[in-house]
Write a protein that holds these residues in place. Structure first.
Motif, PDB file in Angstrom:
ATOM      1  N   ALA A   6       0.840  -1.190   0.000  1.00  0.00           N
ATOM      2  CA  ALA A   6       0.000   0.000   0.000  1.00  0.00           C
ATOM      3  C   ALA A   6       0.875   1.239   0.000  1.00  0.00           C
ATOM      4  O   ALA A   6       2.025   1.211   0.427  1.00  0.00           O
ATOM      5  N   THR A   7       0.330   2.322  -0.511  1.00  0.00           N
ATOM      6  CA  THR A   7       1.007   3.607  -0.423  1.00  0.00           C
ATOM      7  C   THR A   7      -0.078   4.670  -0.305  1.00  0.00           C
ATOM      8  O   THR A   7      -1.247   4.388  -0.511  1.00  0.00           O
ATOM      9  N   TYR A   8       0.316   5.865   0.064  1.00  0.00           N
ATOM     10  CA  TYR A   8      -0.701   6.890   0.264  1.00  0.00           C
ATOM     11  C   TYR A   8      -0.204   8.241  -0.221  1.00  0.00           C
ATOM     12  O   TYR A   8       0.995   8.468  -0.316  1.00  0.00           O
ATOM     13  N   GLY A   9      -1.115   9.103  -0.536  1.00  0.00           N
ATOM     14  CA  GLY A   9      -0.748  10.418  -1.042  1.00  0.00           C
ATOM     15  C   GLY A   9      -1.995  11.159  -1.473  1.00  0.00           C
ATOM     16  O   GLY A   9      -3.110  10.712  -1.254  1.00  0.00           O
ATOM     17  N   ASN A  10      -1.792  12.315  -2.125  1.00  0.00           N
ATOM     18  CA  ASN A  10      -2.923  13.095  -2.630  1.00  0.00           C
ATOM     19  C   ASN A  10      -3.134  12.740  -4.086  1.00  0.00           C
ATOM     20  O   ASN A  10      -2.599  13.385  -4.962  1.00  0.00           O
ATOM     21  N   PHE A  11      -3.897  11.721  -4.343  1.00  0.00           N
ATOM     22  CA  PHE A  11      -4.067  11.294  -5.726  1.00  0.00           C
ATOM     23  C   PHE A  11      -5.224  12.011  -6.400  1.00  0.00           C
ATOM     24  O   PHE A  11      -5.218  12.217  -7.603  1.00  0.00           O
ATOM     25  N   VAL A  12      -6.200  12.378  -5.596  1.00  0.00           N
ATOM     26  CA  VAL A  12      -7.347  13.079  -6.159  1.00  0.00           C
ATOM     27  C   VAL A  12      -6.999  14.545  -6.386  1.00  0.00           C
ATOM     28  O   VAL A  12      -7.507  15.194  -7.281  1.00  0.00           O
ATOM     29  N   GLY A  13      -6.078  15.029  -5.597  1.00  0.00           N
ATOM     30  CA  GLY A  13      -5.778  16.463  -5.610  1.00  0.00           C
ATOM     31  C   GLY A  13      -6.595  17.097  -4.502  1.00  0.00           C
ATOM     32  O   GLY A  13      -7.651  16.593  -4.141  1.00  0.00           O
ATOM     33  N   GLY A  14      -6.092  18.186  -3.963  1.00  0.00           N
ATOM     34  CA  GLY A  14      -6.792  18.781  -2.832  1.00  0.00           C
ATOM     35  C   GLY A  14      -6.144  18.340  -1.540  1.00  0.00           C
ATOM     36  O   GLY A  14      -5.034  17.828  -1.537  1.00  0.00           O
ATOM     37  N   LYS A  15      -6.863  18.537  -0.461  1.00  0.00           N
ATOM     38  CA  LYS A  15      -6.250  18.349   0.855  1.00  0.00           C
ATOM     39  C   LYS A  15      -6.280  16.894   1.324  1.00  0.00           C
ATOM     40  O   LYS A  15      -5.454  16.479   2.103  1.00  0.00           O
ATOM     41  N   THR A  16      -7.285  16.143   0.871  1.00  0.00           N
ATOM     42  CA  THR A  16      -7.453  14.816   1.444  1.00  0.00           C
ATOM     43  C   THR A  16      -6.359  13.864   0.984  1.00  0.00           C
ATOM     44  O   THR A  16      -5.779  14.033  -0.085  1.00  0.00           O
ATOM     45  N   GLN A  17      -6.106  12.868   1.814  1.00  0.00           N
ATOM     46  CA  GLN A  17      -5.135  11.850   1.428  1.00  0.00           C
ATOM     47  C   GLN A  17      -5.871  10.553   1.131  1.00  0.00           C
ATOM     48  O   GLN A  17      -6.820  10.206   1.817  1.00  0.00           O
ATOM     49  N   GLU A  18      -5.415   9.866   0.119  1.00  0.00           N
ATOM     50  CA  GLU A  18      -6.014   8.604  -0.232  1.00  0.00           C
ATOM     51  C   GLU A  18      -4.971   7.504  -0.055  1.00  0.00           C
ATOM     52  O   GLU A  18      -3.773   7.770  -0.054  1.00  0.00           O
ATOM     53  N   ILE A  19      -5.453   6.316   0.065  1.00  0.00           N
ATOM     54  CA  ILE A  19      -4.579   5.158   0.208  1.00  0.00           C
ATOM     55  C   ILE A  19      -4.770   4.295  -1.030  1.00  0.00           C
ATOM     56  O   ILE A  19      -5.899   4.014  -1.418  1.00  0.00           O
ATOM     57  N   VAL A  20      -3.663   3.913  -1.644  1.00  0.00           N
ATOM     58  CA  VAL A  20      -3.753   2.987  -2.772  1.00  0.00           C
ATOM     59  C   VAL A  20      -3.276   1.638  -2.277  1.00  0.00           C
ATOM     60  O   VAL A  20      -2.186   1.536  -1.715  1.00  0.00           O
ATOM     61  N   VAL A  21      -4.091   0.630  -2.419  1.00  0.00           N
ATOM     62  CA  VAL A  21      -3.672  -0.690  -1.967  1.00  0.00           C
ATOM     63  C   VAL A  21      -3.692  -1.658  -3.136  1.00  0.00           C
ATOM     64  O   VAL A  21      -4.537  -1.571  -4.013  1.00  0.00           O
ATOM     65  N   VAL A  50       4.728   2.684  -5.253  1.00  0.00           N
ATOM     66  CA  VAL A  50       5.193   3.902  -4.581  1.00  0.00           C
ATOM     67  C   VAL A  50       4.468   5.083  -5.190  1.00  0.00           C
ATOM     68  O   VAL A  50       3.887   4.991  -6.272  1.00  0.00           O
ATOM     69  N   GLN A  51       4.539   6.154  -4.458  1.00  0.00           N
ATOM     70  CA  GLN A  51       3.863   7.351  -4.894  1.00  0.00           C
ATOM     71  C   GLN A  51       4.924   8.425  -5.006  1.00  0.00           C
ATOM     72  O   GLN A  51       5.934   8.391  -4.302  1.00  0.00           O
ATOM     73  N   PHE A  52       4.777   9.350  -5.931  1.00  0.00           N
ATOM     74  CA  PHE A  52       5.724  10.468  -5.976  1.00  0.00           C
ATOM     75  C   PHE A  52       5.014  11.708  -6.443  1.00  0.00           C
ATOM     76  O   PHE A  52       3.905  11.657  -6.977  1.00  0.00           O
ATOM     77  N   ARG A  53       5.658  12.828  -6.221  1.00  0.00           N
ATOM     78  CA  ARG A  53       5.086  14.104  -6.620  1.00  0.00           C
ATOM     79  C   ARG A  53       6.188  14.933  -7.247  1.00  0.00           C
ATOM     80  O   ARG A  53       7.291  15.016  -6.728  1.00  0.00           O
ATOM     81  N   LEU A  54       5.897  15.513  -8.386  1.00  0.00           N
ATOM     82  CA  LEU A  54       6.860  16.423  -9.009  1.00  0.00           C
ATOM     83  C   LEU A  54       6.883  17.705  -8.184  1.00  0.00           C
ATOM     84  O   LEU A  54       5.843  18.115  -7.651  1.00  0.00           O
ATOM     85  N   THR A  55       8.033  18.334  -8.071  1.00  0.00           N
ATOM     86  CA  THR A  55       8.111  19.530  -7.232  1.00  0.00           C
ATOM     87  C   THR A  55       7.142  20.587  -7.726  1.00  0.00           C
ATOM     88  O   THR A  55       7.028  20.831  -8.922  1.00  0.00           O
ATOM     89  N   SER A  62       4.013  20.417  -7.715  1.00  0.00           N
ATOM     90  CA  SER A  62       2.722  19.895  -8.141  1.00  0.00           C
ATOM     91  C   SER A  62       1.812  19.684  -6.933  1.00  0.00           C
ATOM     92  O   SER A  62       2.260  19.642  -5.796  1.00  0.00           O
ATOM     93  N   GLN A  63       0.528  19.560  -7.205  1.00  0.00           N
ATOM     94  CA  GLN A  63      -0.445  19.390  -6.123  1.00  0.00           C
ATOM     95  C   GLN A  63      -0.934  17.959  -6.017  1.00  0.00           C
ATOM     96  O   GLN A  63      -1.742  17.650  -5.170  1.00  0.00           O
ATOM     97  N   LYS A  64      -0.466  17.122  -6.906  1.00  0.00           N
ATOM     98  CA  LYS A  64      -1.087  15.832  -7.044  1.00  0.00           C
ATOM     99  C   LYS A  64      -0.012  14.766  -7.160  1.00  0.00           C
ATOM    100  O   LYS A  64       1.044  15.005  -7.732  1.00  0.00           O
ATOM    101  N   ASP A  65      -0.282  13.604  -6.625  1.00  0.00           N
ATOM    102  CA  ASP A  65       0.708  12.536  -6.646  1.00  0.00           C
ATOM    103  C   ASP A  65       0.424  11.537  -7.769  1.00  0.00           C
ATOM    104  O   ASP A  65      -0.719  11.333  -8.157  1.00  0.00           O
ATOM    105  N   TYR A  66       1.474  10.928  -8.230  1.00  0.00           N
ATOM    106  CA  TYR A  66       1.366   9.835  -9.205  1.00  0.00           C
ATOM    107  C   TYR A  66       1.661   8.518  -8.501  1.00  0.00           C
ATOM    108  O   TYR A  66       2.316   8.487  -7.461  1.00  0.00           O
TER     109      TYR A  66
END
Lengths: 1215, 87
Positions: free
Chosen positions: A17-32, A65-70, A72-76
């Protein structure tokens, strides 16, 4: 034979599992990742985990894994799988899909030794990603963005090192310097050459830093240093201003801080006091929490204990101290995610997943080990001990049920319900349970209250359109109406304006704020200011049926006259039009007024002559018949349901708005027909049998959308879930009438009447196929059987390396006494603080939370349990003594004895798997059922020379598989008597089935053997076997010539003895014995043919033949180690086979799996797929874009609607 | 067969052996073959999580421990290598 494969319950276990802001915005989501399924989860405002999206990827996901470009507001999301490709995904909020941004091929597919995919690491600044294999290969991809701010990926840079095993990789946080990746490596090249073993002993793990030089576009081995040989995991330490940088090396018993040009800082991981000395403590999962000016790590050991690790460092970023403090204990996880909102998501390895809330971040009173007080003695470092305690820092707020691992499964209708129940033995060790699955949604009952009579109907009504909650519950009886007002409490009122001396036919809100009651003699319109307008029926006619919405009312009078009313501008109800129908009206319905419109256009009328008509309500063609549909039986209830044009968003795919007319017929069938929005024509009818009673339809609210409640012999809910329309039964009793209900306590509930009670309930866990009833077990369940006559279950439970309950109780008592005597000072204080006198009342350390204490692996704990599933109670529990472990069982009726049906249990003694499988023998226990089958009584125990791994009744005797030997036993006075045997099986017999005088023997490694027993010669011989080596994990007898099996690598296959061979054997007076004596290719003279082959992708542990719907055909159900349940349905017509195989073919081309694995290659991973159509792929059709759907439909010469209907139909034949 | 061809095939084989661990050669002995098979098997167990879970249930260990044990076994999967015969 062709089969349609469909997952009924997707895998419930979690791999990573990994977690991040995948939707965009403030909330965090979990990808499993659940093996071959990728899910996005999010805790909602109430702390309940909701699934945003679930995608089947047809491949094995191994790392995320999750990452974010510097900036950016959203994770990949980066996915490492068995596809030989690296895939970068982005969540698309509009469509609620995961979009593949990049897919780069680097190697062969499959989980191979040197093909990367096992490990993933990203640079904390999101500039590069490293993907690694178990051995040798590591590739680095540079991530960047182009002019249009799109993510770009470079060609791979190699960081290979041959003859090197990699344990873990991670990115090192070094701010905006060149990205660095760290890896634990072990070089084996010398050990392979040195026969003295010296090199192997000296083999040393190294920590290596790989630097990606962004300027030169080149990866170099920057630094390598020997590390502790127990190292298994790396955790990134924040750097670049947030911390000292570097990595934490988690090793057996130690955590070590390491960084280039810095001294090591090492601390021991505290041990549980009851842990055997020879066992190490290994960290299996880790989470990092980072805030603005502090960070800490949570590391979980293989025993479930979580430790909080903190680092002290000075202004030069020199780490001075590493502290490990006991935090809490939760079941062992495969991944932990610390969310910013203060939640900890724990993805359990086995058993239910949980969401915890932080209450504290570790107190000073807990046991702590620090690098500062590390003691080195001659025997090594001095250990630090602790005792686990109750949860202190975490509070569990939600639980997600997981069936992982399903170890055995049986389907039967023990409870005599409408559909059979699925009994699954799940879990491992202390998390073991028996779960009863019933198709349908779980229901939470909020209230039940008795009413003074038997009600016939119930409604809820708001006082005004703008109200959030309902104001009244109106209940109609045979000759009265009861009005209940909803407030703090629900109580009867008489000032509501409703007429209470008559039954009601409908109650609703009219216009902005007036109420309407329709009773047999008229319509009562109650205005907000209290004025009451009454409309009386002409003559002696009475109102029989009503259809209404906020602006329109249609009533049907006895005799078949329809009268249409509409609300005018002044809020008056005006009669508009009349129409005489040919006969009495059976039911009618009007859709709600569409947003921004004056009226709804369609009126649906059902008549007793088995027709349904759509009438127009438009002023220009008012009450004209637009279309007629003839149906198989008189309709009982109608509902017009608009499936909203979802503009995407979080809960729907692209769906064109359409109105569906649902009709419940008197024969129990539900029809769903699409109504053309313009012409009112009816098309595309789908039928489904719901139950023995005519379904009554009501509208309800589910997640803010209109849904449909159908009350037949059981209630059903039709709703939209992730873009699919689902019609699922509710696990609740038969209901008479229902209405949606909304109050302060319960936002989306249902109020219903059944018998003389009023019930309020809510529906939870939408989207699930099954609901579960859980009963805890003591040890890992191995096998169980159903006793259909006694309606009980007999379950075998055994655990390796575990203490028996007796030993455990003694130890626990001792431990508590020891801590009480102040040996462990800190613990003593804790006990004093919060444990005063509580120990006696409740178990301070419940096993499911803390796990069983470890024992040497040679020790076994095992029991035999008789369980009454209906009452949920264990009626008999026999704990086995002397290191015996129960492994096989069956019931058998010996023909010449008085005992009746007895239970045979095969046990092993001192079973060991390692270094080679051996035991000091085994026993076959024979038990008699006494006390109406509720308890067991030992008759006798027969020692055998191996482990009896399979038992089966056979012609009044007992067939036993002992290692390579198949034996027939008969019952004697003191023990079982050996009658006949065959010693020529290849490895270990794991399954025996019989049919007539044929015996089907499953071998551990070599598939099935068809065996014949010749009574006159008292001989067992094999006349046919398989040509493929199959590591059998589950088996099922299909018919006289056919067996179904599943192997360890996740394949299901069917094999059949060719017709001519089968006849020959049956006709031959010697039964093919002469041929058998000759043999062929070191095996049996005949070979079976494989007729079905399919790769499931998860180890299948049980196969069952069952029909899950009343009157439906049989299908094969399977349960897997990952906690999924699937079905294989045989096709009944050739056209269906053609249709679905073409649909599958088109989907393979147009909709390749998300993680880059080729669908056909996945389903043929070990053996080419044969004659199975993948329903999971076919069911992805509705998620495609409309153009693509149409394109595929055109190629198949159908319309998309027809394809959807086909898909729905075939699913409805299974469940 | 021409000399250049032979050279070509040999170089191709060498290339394969360098690129793909476990590619055999004419002088491969039983031990080397077995070691390769075992390492491949362990890597496959580690990669297929359901299989790991299956083993973990059998041995009553955590999946994490099972994975680590398999990694450790990749070092000497078939015990010590046989003594080399002196050429």
């Amino acid at each position: 034979m062709y089969l349609y494969s469909l997952s009924l319950q997707r895998a419930t276990g979690i791999v990573c599992a990994t977690y991040g802001n995948f939707v965009g915005g403030k909330t965090q989501e979990i990808v499993v990742a659940r093996g071959k399924v990728l899910d996005i989860l999010r805790p909602d405002d109430n702390g309940k985990l909701q699934t945003l999206l679930s995608v089947e990827v047809f491949g094995a996901i191994r790392s995320l894994v999750q990452f974010r470009l510097t900036g950016s507001q959203k994770d990949y999301i980066v996915v490492g799988s068995d596809s030989g490709r690296i895939v970068i995904l982005e969540y698309n909020r509009e469509k609620n899909t995961l979009d593949k941004v990049h897919q780069e091929t680097f190697g062969k597919s499959g989980c191979r030794r040197i093909v990367p995919g096992q490990y993933l690491a990203v640079d904390p600044k999101g500039r590069a990603v490293m993907i690694g294999a178990c051995e040798k290969q590591k590739l680095v991809y540079v991530l960047n963005r182009d002019n249009a701010a799109r993510l770009t990926i470079s060609s791979p840079l190699e960081a290979h090192k041959s003859h090197t095993i990699v344990y873990s990789i991670t990115g090192v946080d070094c701010g905006f310097d060149n990205p660095i990746f760290a890896a634990i490596e072990l070089d084996y090249s010398e050990a392979d050459q040195d026969s003295t073993g010296q090199a192997a002993q000296d083999a040393q793990k190294h920590l290596t830093f790989y630097e990606l030089d962004l300027g030169l576009n080149h990866v170099v081995r920057k630094w390598t240093e020997p590390i502790d040989n127990g190292a298994n995991m790396l955790v990134t330490v924040p750097g670049g201003g947030d911390g000292p940088s570097g990595v934490l090396v988690c090793a057996e018993n130690f955590v070590i801080y390491k960084n280039q040009n810095r001294p090591d800082v090492r601390a021991v991981i505290p041990r549980r006091t009851d842990l055997p000395a020879e066992r190490g403590v290994l960290i299996v999962s880790a989470a990092t929490h980072k805030q603005k000016n502090m960070f800490f790590f949570l590391l979980q050991t293989e025993y479930g204990d979580i430790f909080k690790v903190t680092l002290d460092y000075d202004s030069n970023d020199h780490v001075t101290e590493l502290k490990i403090r006991y935090f809490d204990t939760i079941p062992v996880t495969s991944a932990m995610c610390v969310l910013k909102s203060g939640f900890l998501f724990a993805a359990s390895e086995f058993g239910n997943h949980a969401l915890y809330q932080f209450q504290g971040i570790g107190q000073d009173t807990d046991v702590e080990s620090s690098s500062a007080n590390l003691m080195e003695t001659e025997e090594g470092f001095q250990p630090v001990f602790f005792q686990p305690r109750k949860l202190k820092n975490l509070v569990q707020i939600d639980e997600v049920e997981s069936l992982m691992p399903i170890l055995d499964m049986k389907v039967a209708n023990l409870f005599e319900e409408e559909t059979p129940q699925i009994f699954t033995a799940c879990g491992k060790g202390s998390l073991s349970s028996l779960r009863i699955l019933r198709p349908g949604l779980a229901v939470t009952e909020m209230a039940v209250s008795q009413l003074p009579g038997v009600p016939s109907a119930v409604w809820t009504v708001k006082r005004s359109v703008n109200d959030e909650f309902d104001a009244y519950i109106v209940v109609s009886f045979v000759n009265a109406t009861l009005v209940l007002s909803i407030g703090e409490t629900v109580e009867e009122v008489s000032d509501s304006g409703f007429l209470d001396t008559t039954p009601s036919l409908a109650v609703s809100l009219l216009g902005e704020d007036s109420l309407m009651q329709v009773h047999p003699n008229g319509i009562r319109h109650i205005r907000a200011d209290g004025r009451i307008n009454e409309w009386k029926t002409p003559g002696k006619k009475t109102i029989v049926k009503v259809g209404c919405n906020r602006m329109q009312v249609v009533i049907a009078l006895s005799g078949g006259e329809l009268i249409y009313f509409e609300m005018d501008m002044t809020g008056q109800l005006m009669e508009i039009e009349k129409r005489e129908m040919s006969g009495d009206v059976a039911c009618l319905d009007i859709a709600p007024v569409p947003e921004g419109r004056q009226r709804s256009r369609f009126l649906a009328v059902g008549s007793y002559d088995s027709t349904i008509r759509i009438l127009s309500l438009d002023p220009d063609d008012c009450m004209q018949i637009l279309s007629v549909q003839a149906v198989s039986s008189p309709p009982e209830s109608l509902l017009l349901l608009e499936v909203q044009a979802s503009t995407g968003g979080e809960d729907g795919a692209d769906h064109p708005a359409s109105v569906f007319l649902s009709a419940g017929l008197q024969n129990g069938v539900l029809l769903r027909t699409e109504v053309d929005m313009v012409t009112g024509q009816l098309s595309d009818t789908r039928t489904r049998f719901l139950g023995l009673r005519a379904p009554k339809l009501f509208s309800a609210l589910v997640r803010g959308r209109r849904a449909m409640l159908c009350l037949s012999s059981r209630p059903w809910l039709g709703y939209i879930h992730q873009g699919h329309f689902l019609l699922t039964p509710l696990s609740y009793e038969t209901l008479e009438y229902a209405a949606s209900f909304s109050s302060d306590q319960c936002a989306e509930g249902v109020v219903a009447v059944a018998g003389d009670a009023l019930r309020v309930f809510t529906i939870e866990r939408l989207g699930e196929t099954f609901n579960q009833t859980v009963m805890p077990l003591r040890y890992t369940p191995r096998k169980f059987i159903l006793h259909p006559k006694n309606k009980t279950l007999v379950i075998l439970e055994s655990d390796m390396g575990a203490l028996t309950t007796e030993e455990r109780d003694t130890n626990k008592k001792e431990a508590i006494e020891a801590s009480g005597s102040g040996e462990n000072g800190k613990m003593y204080m804790d006990e004093q603080e919060n444990g005063e006198g509580e120990e006696e009342k409740e178990d301070p350390l419940p096993d499911p939370q803390y796990g069983f204490p470890k024992a040497p692996s040679s020790k076994w704990a095992s029991c035999i349990r008789v369980l009454d599933p209906k009452a949920g109670e264990t009626t008999c529990l026999l704990e086995l003594q002397d290191n015996e472990a129960a492994l096989s069982l069956c019931t058998v009726t010996f023909h010449d004895k008085e005992l009746g049906t007895v239970l045979a249990v095969g046990t092993s003694k001192d079973l060991k798997f390692w270094p080679r499988k051996e035991s000091t023998g085994g026993f076959i226990h024979i038990y008699r059922f006494v006390n109406e089958g509720r308890t067991l009584e030992l008759v006798h125990k027969t020692p055998v020379d191996g482990v009896p791994t399979a038992l089966c009744p056979f012609q009044g005797r007992l067939l036993v598989g002992v290692g390579q030997i198949l034996r027939i036993y008969d019952l004697g006075k003191r023990k079982l008597l050996r009658k006949c045997e065959n010693k020529n099986f290849p490895n270990t017999i794991t399954a025996i089935h019989t049919y007539g005088d044929r015996i089907y023997v499953g071998d551990l490694q070599e598939s099935f053997h068809y065996v014949k027993y010749r009574r006159d010669e008292n001989q067992l011989y094999t006349f046919a076997d398989d040509s493929c080596p199959r590591w059998l994990t589950a088996s099922l007898h299909i018919d006289f010539d056919t067996m179904a099996g599943a192997d360890k690598f996740g394949n299901i296959y069917f094999m059949r003895l060719p017709q001519d061979v089968s006849e020959e054997i049956e006709d031959d007076p010697t039964g093919g014995k002469i041929k058998w004596e000759q043999g062929r290719l070191n095996g049996a003279p005949n070979k079976v043919e494989e007729i079905i082959q399919f790769h499931v992708g998860e180890v299948v542990t049980s196969l069952q033949k069952a029909s899950l719907i009343p009157g439906g055909g049989e299908c094969v159900l399977y349960g897997t180690v990952m906690g999924s349940v699937g079905a294989l349905l045989p096709f009944s017509s050739r056209e269906d086979v053609d249709f679905f195989s073409h649909l599958e073919m088109h989907l393979r081309q147009e909709n390749p799996p998300l993680c880059g694995r080729d669908h056909m290659a996945f389903r043929s991973a070990y053996f080419p797929v044969k004659d199975v159509i993948d329903g999971d792929l076919c069911e992805q059709y509705p998620t495609l874009s409309t153009e693509l759907q149409r394109k595929i439909a055109d190629e198949l010469d159908r319309t998309p609607g027809e394809i959807l209907k086909k898909l729905e139909d075939i699913r409805n034949r299974i469940i | 067969m021409q000399a250049s061809d032979r050279f070509n095939i040999n170089s191709q084989l060498e290339h394969l052996q360098a690129k793909y661990v476990g590619t055999g050669h004419a002088d491969l002995n039983r031990f080397e073959w077995a070691v390769n098979i075992q390492r491949d098997s362990y890597a496959s167990y580690i990669g297929h999580n359901p299989l790991l879970a299956y083993f973990a249930v059998a041995e009553n260990e955590s999946i994490g421990r099972e994975r680590y044990n398999f990694m450790q076994k990749m070092l000497l999967p078939c015990g010590l290598p046989p003594e080399r015969e002196e050429d």
